[in-house]
Structures are given as structure tokens and as C-alpha cells.
Design a protein around this motif. Structure first.
Motif, PDB file in Angstrom:
ATOM      1  N   ASN A  28      13.273  40.468  12.214  1.00  0.00           N
ATOM      2  CA  ASN A  28      12.425  39.187  11.687  1.00  0.00           C
ATOM      3  C   ASN A  28      13.139  38.977  10.318  1.00  0.00           C
ATOM      4  OD1 ASN A  28      10.565  38.203  13.547  1.00  0.00           O
ATOM      5  ND2 ASN A  28       9.846  40.187  13.605  1.00  0.00           N
ATOM      6  N   VAL A  88       2.032  41.830  15.345  1.00  0.00           N
ATOM      7  CA  VAL A  88       3.466  40.931  15.531  1.00  0.00           C
ATOM      8  C   VAL A  88       3.128  40.007  16.504  1.00  0.00           C
ATOM      9  CG1 VAL A  88       5.558  41.164  16.230  1.00  0.00           C
ATOM     10  CG2 VAL A  88       4.398  42.857  14.604  1.00  0.00           C
ATOM     11  N   ARG A 108       4.659  34.545   8.504  1.00  0.00           N
ATOM     12  CA  ARG A 108       5.795  35.648   8.241  1.00  0.00           C
ATOM     13  C   ARG A 108       4.890  36.622   7.370  1.00  0.00           C
ATOM     14  NH1 ARG A 108      10.591  36.107   9.660  1.00  0.00           N
ATOM     15  NH2 ARG A 108      11.528  36.538   7.543  1.00  0.00           N
ATOM     16  N   LEU A 111       3.917  38.832  10.126  1.00  0.00           N
ATOM     17  CA  LEU A 111       4.584  39.631  10.533  1.00  0.00           C
ATOM     18  C   LEU A 111       5.061  40.818   9.517  1.00  0.00           C
ATOM     19  CD1 LEU A 111       7.336  36.740  11.878  1.00  0.00           C
ATOM     20  CD2 LEU A 111       6.012  38.702  13.047  1.00  0.00           C
ATOM     21  N   THR A 115       4.729  44.453  10.946  1.00  0.00           N
ATOM     22  CA  THR A 115       5.870  45.412  11.259  1.00  0.00           C
ATOM     23  C   THR A 115       6.009  46.487  10.357  1.00  0.00           C
ATOM     24  OG1 THR A 115       7.328  43.864   9.829  1.00  0.00           O
ATOM     25  CG2 THR A 115       7.374  43.275  12.007  1.00  0.00           C
ATOM     26  N   ASN A 176       8.913  37.142  19.389  1.00  0.00           N
ATOM     27  CA  ASN A 176       8.013  38.387  18.757  1.00  0.00           C
ATOM     28  C   ASN A 176       6.909  38.723  19.958  1.00  0.00           C
ATOM     29  OD1 ASN A 176       8.613  39.213  16.086  1.00  0.00           O
ATOM     30  ND2 ASN A 176       8.619  37.070  15.929  1.00  0.00           N
ATOM     31  N   SER A 180       6.380  42.228  21.223  1.00  0.00           N
ATOM     32  CA  SER A 180       5.009  42.866  21.063  1.00  0.00           C
ATOM     33  C   SER A 180       4.307  43.503  22.306  1.00  0.00           C
ATOM     34  CB  SER A 180       3.882  41.815  20.324  1.00  0.00           C
ATOM     35  OG  SER A 180       2.718  42.362  20.074  1.00  0.00           O
TER      36      SER A 180
END
Length: 458
Positions: A28, A88, A108, A111, A115, A176, A180
Motif C-alpha cells: 500500500n 485493512v 489511507r 490502512l 497494516t 485490499n 484481507s
């Protein structure tokens, strides 16, 4: 941790969820590079606004890694891994449906937080497996993690370009969702439901976490755009830093035990090496790539081809040296070659032959393949085993501090575009950092002891 592979060595069933989860962050981080222009066109947003799609993930990850690492140490890796990878998938869904740039930035941030769980969980599992088997041999596992993350970081922009070509920029968020789900299935099936290590009366240091987050965010936001107009960020960072130090020195169970960290000088040195090494690495990746297109006049595709030898040399060096626990040797060679790469940049110009450009890339790839792996191995043997996940998360935080410092340097030396003069000034800045790294490594006798321990456990 029972299973068919748990007889006498590392449980190989753990590798798939460990590796797949840990690459969610680099994939990402790198795919977004090729999506900024089409996203800006879709929402009518200038580069200054779309840049927050990059910064938001870095900021969230830099704070999230040590925080979630601390939770992994306290509650075990399984539940944090599953919660993080589920987040995610949710972030991917938000990105697919987002009607505005603001919601994309939120995606974001999600994310970045989601992550942040897998890498500390992987380091925790590596340590717990060593304790379970009684015969630690982590170099192979650490190498797999390092090479997988480097490979994904390299192919991320290419993969992003393919996905965008197939289905538009939203596909880099949509990918994602299946990733995921795969992590959730593998994690639920293979990760151990270990009992928490936290003692009954121990509480999570929420005040310490909040003060740490305020300190780090204020400093990183200032580094991203250093100017007199942003003095208030430093004014915020100072009381937050003082409050954090006071809190952690008095807390019964501190988020980051500053007193223990101060006594563990080898680990502090590893964190400093991480900042220095990745400042030069990211400055090269950002600055050299930009100069190839603007200063040298190459197309984006041609610049990508010129950088391919850098990626190949980094992966080759990691693969060849990963199983060798020569921590000090890797750092000495990595720092020395990094200095050589920076010096070679001083010879680059608008008429430089392609051979020189490729040689510069090959040289720059060597430290990229050595320094991060050596620091990861050193941390594994230097950190308190009971706090390995938090220590690993903090290592990632220092890596992102280097990335932010590199971004600030590129902005300072390329104020009106990537000129050759700006590249040479950037090269001198990088050379100074690489020389400092070399001087930090050379007299460090603790690396010899760390290396001996790594050899003994291999």
C-alpha cells in the motif's frame, strides 16, 4: 502451538500468514505512487492535496506500529493480527466507495493503522517459536520477511499500474479486500491462541500512548513541511515530549520503558542506524527518480528501467547474505557502499551515459539489501524478548522517520524542480548521513557480541 510442523523446529504453517500480513504495508505504500495523478484528476485536487494520501499512511503507521506492537506483547499476536487485517479490508471498501478525497485520506489512515499489526506479530511469533523449540534459528525467517517486504515494495508500483489499467485507480484500494480475507482465513486457521503475557493487575499505558502520538505527529508534520509558519508544531512537541518522558519514568507499566531503553545502548544505536540508513535510502529513491525524469529527461517508463538494477541488486544481496548472521559486516559494507553510491551521484549530469546511471543504481541497491536486514537481526537479539513486538514496531517507526527526513531534504534541494545542482546538493546531504552511519558502526563493539549471539542461535 501444536500442529504437524511443530515437532522440532519453526512451525512452517506460520510463515504464510506472517509474510502475507507483513507485506500489506509495503504494497500500500508503493502502489499509491502511480495513482496520485489519476486521483487528482478525478477529484480536481492539486499535488499538494493528493500528497496527503502518502503522508497519511506514513503518519498512521509510524504511530501505529509501536502502539500495536505493545498490544501484541500484552495480548498475543492472534487477536491483533486478525483485528488489523480486518481493518485493512474495511479500509479497502472505504476507498472503493469514497466520494471525496477526504474520505480517501481516511481510508489511507485506516490502512496505516491496520497494516501496523502484522510485522510486530511476525516478530513476536518468531521469538515465541524460539522459546517453544529451545533451539532458535531465526535468520532464515527474518530473511524471508525482509526479502518479501523488499520484493513487494519493488513490484508495488508496477502492480498498481496494472491494476489501474485494468479497472481504474479504485482497484488499488479494492485489492485490499481479497488480501484481507486471505489473511483472516490464514490467521484464524494457523495463528496460535496464546494466553496473554499481561499480568492481572497491569494496565495499558494509555496516557503514554497519547503523549507519544502527539509528540511523533507534531515532529513528523513539521519535518514534512519545515517552515517558520509551522513553529506551533514544535511548540506542541516540546511539552508533549516532556510529558511523555515524565509519564514513562513514573508509570508502573510504561508504554516505552525509557529507563530500560537508556540502559540498552545497543538497541538505541540500532534505532539511530535505522534512521540514518533509511534517510539516505528514501532520499535516493525519491530524489534520484525525480531527477531522472526532470533533470535527465527520461520518460517514466525509462526511469523505471534504469532503477530496475537497484531493485535487483537489493534483492540479490538480501537473498545471498540473509542467512549469514554477520550483523556488523553487513552494516560496515552497507554504509561504505552507500557512501560510494552518494559520491557517484556527484558525477551524474544531463549528459551522463546510461551505464553510469545503472551503476549508480546497482551501488544504491547494495545498502538497501544489507542495512535493514542487519538492523532487524540486531534488534531481534538486543530487545527484551517480552517486548519484542513493541521494539519491532518502534524499528519501523524510525524507518518512517527516515522517510520523512528524506522527503524534507528533497523538498529543500528541489524547490523548483529536480535540477542537477539540486541532485548534487542532495548527494552531499546523503553522503554526510552515510558517513555518520559508518562512523557509528565502526567502533561499536556491542555488534560483535550481538553477532556472536546470532551465530550461536543459528
Amino acid at each position: 502451538m501444536q500442529g504437524p510442523d511443530s515437532g522440532g523446529g519453526f512451525n512452517r504453517r506460520l510463515l504464510a500468514p506472517m509474510v502475507l500480513g507483513s507485506v500489506l504495508n509495503p504494497i500500500n505504500s508503493s502502489m499509491i505512487a502511480v495513482a496520485l495523478v489519476p486521483i487528482g484528476a478525478a477529484f480536481g485536487a492539486p499535488p499538494a492535496e493528493t500528497a496527503w494520501l502518502v503522508s497519511a499512511l506514513y503518519l498512521a503507521t509510524a504511530v501505529g506500529q509501536p502502539v500495536i506492537g505493545r498490544l501484541v506483547d500484552g495480548y498475543g499476536p492472534r487477536r491483533l493480527y486478525l483485528a488489523g487485517t480486518a481493518l485493512v479490508g474495511l479500509a479497502g471498501l472505504v476507498g472503493v466507495l469514497a466520494p471525496s478525497l477526504g474520505l480517501l485520506i481516511v481510508a489511507r489512515v485506516l490502512l496505516g493503522i491496520g497494516t501496523s499489526a502484522a510485522y510486530p506479530a511476525a516478530m513476536h511469533l518468531t521469538r515465541s517459536e524460539a522459546e517453544r523449540t529451545g533451539r532458535s534459528s531465526p535468520t532464515g525467517v527474518l530473511t524471508v520477511l525482509a526479502v518479501a517486504n523488499q520484493t513487494i515494495a519493488v513490484v508495488g508500483p508496477t502492480l498498481g499500474g496494472v491494476l489501474i489499467g485494468l479497472g481504474g485507480w479504485r482497484t488499488i484500494f479494492a485489492v485490499n479486500i481479497p488480501l484481507s480475507l486471505a489473511c483472516l482465513v490464514l490467521g484464524a486457521a494457523r495463528l496460535p491462541a496464546a494466553a496473554p503475557r499481561r499480568e492481572g493487575g497491569e494496565r495499558l499505558d494509555r496516557a503514554g500512548i497519547v503523549l507519544f502520538a502527539v509528540l511523533l505527529l507534531a515532529l513528523m508534520l513539521f519535518v514534512m513541511e519545515p517552515s517558520a509558519a509551522h513553529w506551533y508544531l514544535l511548540a506542541l512537541a516540546v511539552p508533549a515530549g516532556v510529558g511523555f518522558a515524565v509519564r514513562e519514568s513514573r508509570a508502573r507499566s510504561p508504554f516505552i520503558d525509557l529507563r530500560s531503553l537508556a540502559r540498552n545502548r545497543p538497541l538505541v544505536a540500532t534505532y539511530l542506524r535505522q534512521v540514518l540508513g533509511y534517510t539516505a535510502t528514501y532520499a535516493f529513491l525519491y530524489g534520484y527518480t525525480q531527477w531522472l525524469e526532470e533533470g535527465r529527461g527520461l520518460s517514466a517508463a525509462s526511469a523505471g528501467l534504469v532503477l530496475l538494477p537497484l531493485s535487483l541488486s537489493a534483492l540479490t544481496v538480501s537473498a545471498l547474505t540473509g542467512r549469514r548472521p554477520a550483523v556488523r559486516g553487513k552494516l560496515v559494507v552497507g554504509a561504505a557502499v552507500q557512501m560510494a553510491a552518494c559520491a557517484a551521484l556527484l558525477a551524474a549530469g544531463p549528459t551522463s551515459p546510461p551505464v553510469l546511471l545503472i551503476v549508480v543504481g546497482v551501488l544504491a541497491g547494495v545498502p538497501q539489501g544489507l542495512i535493514g536486514l542487519a538492523n532487524q537481526t540486531a534488534l531481534y537479539h538486543q530487545a527484551d524478548p517480552a517486548a519484542i513486538a513493541a521494539a519491532a514496531g518502534l524499528l519501523r517507526t524510525f524507518m518512517y522517520l527516515g522517510a520523512m527526513a528524506a522527503s524534507a531534504a528533497n523538498a529543500a534541494f528541489f524547490p523548483h524542480g529536480a535540477t542537477t545542482g539540486g541532485l548534487h546538493h542532495l548527494a552531499l546531504f546523503m553522503l554526510g548521513g552515510a558517513a555518520l552511519l559508518f562512523l557509528l558502526v565502526l567502533p561499536d563493539r556491542s555488534l560483535g557480541r550481538t553477532e556472536s549471539l546470532a551465530v550461536k542461535e543459528s
